[in-house]
Design a protein around this motif. Structure first.
Motif, PDB file in Angstrom:
ATOM      1  N   MET A   1       0.805  -1.141  -0.135  1.00  0.00           N
ATOM      2  CA  MET A   1       0.091   0.148  -0.051  1.00  0.00           C
ATOM      3  C   MET A   1       0.891   1.255  -0.205  1.00  0.00           C
ATOM      4  N   HIS A   3       1.670   4.846   1.333  1.00  0.00           N
ATOM      5  CA  HIS A   3       1.324   5.634   2.433  1.00  0.00           C
ATOM      6  C   HIS A   3       1.685   7.065   2.283  1.00  0.00           C
ATOM      7  N   HIS A  27      -7.747   7.035   3.727  1.00  0.00           N
ATOM      8  CA  HIS A  27      -6.814   6.449   4.018  1.00  0.00           C
ATOM      9  C   HIS A  27      -6.697   5.578   5.471  1.00  0.00           C
ATOM     10  N   CYS A  31      -6.079   1.759   6.322  1.00  0.00           N
ATOM     11  CA  CYS A  31      -4.255   1.463   6.655  1.00  0.00           C
ATOM     12  C   CYS A  31      -4.300   1.492   8.129  1.00  0.00           C
ATOM     13  N   CYS A  34      -0.809   3.622   8.983  1.00  0.00           N
ATOM     14  CA  CYS A  34      -0.937   4.930   9.112  1.00  0.00           C
ATOM     15  C   CYS A  34      -1.897   5.550  10.253  1.00  0.00           C
TER      16      CYS A  34
END
Ligand SMILES: [Zn+2]
Length: 179
Positions: A1, A3, A27, A31, A34
């Motif tokens: 992915m 970031h 996001h 995620c 993050c």
């Protein structure tokens, strides 16, 4: 992915555009990495803010001012003592110089020289007394006396003392010549 740029945006959330903020939120929802970073950063920010808001102990500024005043008083005492020490040393040097000049005339003028020595001794004693009085005065008024007087006063006193010694020397010298 991917970031970025979301990772960077975490640290500048206040300046993001509405679109960027929404993209970041989207996001963060998908995620874990993050989101963990965001949580950690929020924690650190919170700790920084609360740390900077901790007030100093009560009476801190009063204690600090008292400490400062004490420090100033000591510094002034040292200054004044140094000045008086220099004056005394200068007087001692003057005495030695004048004494050396008087050596050839010493034999016929012993009584005068003894009297002169007595005058110097009393001068030193007076200086000591003066130092005592000045010490008390300084203690009482140093906070209110402008700096210029703290310098001018000892200097003029030193000049006065030198003038005094020279006058005594001239008086003695004239008397020696007469004899
Ligand atoms: Zn991510």
């Amino acid at each position: 992915m991917k970031h970025q740029p979301f990772e960077s945006w975490l640290y500048e959330r206040e300046v993001l555009t509405k679109d960027q903020a929404r993209d970041l939120e989207d996001h963060l929802e998908i995620c874990d990495s993050c989101r963990a970073l965001a949580t950690a950063w929020t924690d650190i920010e919170g700790q920084l803010y609360s740390a900077s808001l901790v007030a100093p102990a009560p009476g801190f500024s009063r204690r600090w001012r008292a400490h400062l005043a004490d420090h100033r008083r000591r510094a002034n005492h040292r200054q004044m003592s140094a000045m008086l020490l220099m004056t005394t040393a200068g007087l001692a040097v003057l005495s030695v110089l004048f004494g050396a000049e008087l050596l050839p005339l010493l034999e016929p003028a012993v009584p005068t020289l003894v009297a002169w020595g007595g005058k110097v001794a009393s001068l030193v004693a007076n200086l000591n007394m003066f130092r005592l009085i000045m010490g008390i005065l300084v203690e009482a008024t140093v906070e209110n006396v402008p700096l210029v007087y703290r310098v001018v006063l000892p200097l003029s006193l030193a000049g006065l003392a030198a003038f005094w010694v020279i006058s005594i020397y001239r008086l003695s010298y004239r008397r020696i010549r007469k004899e």
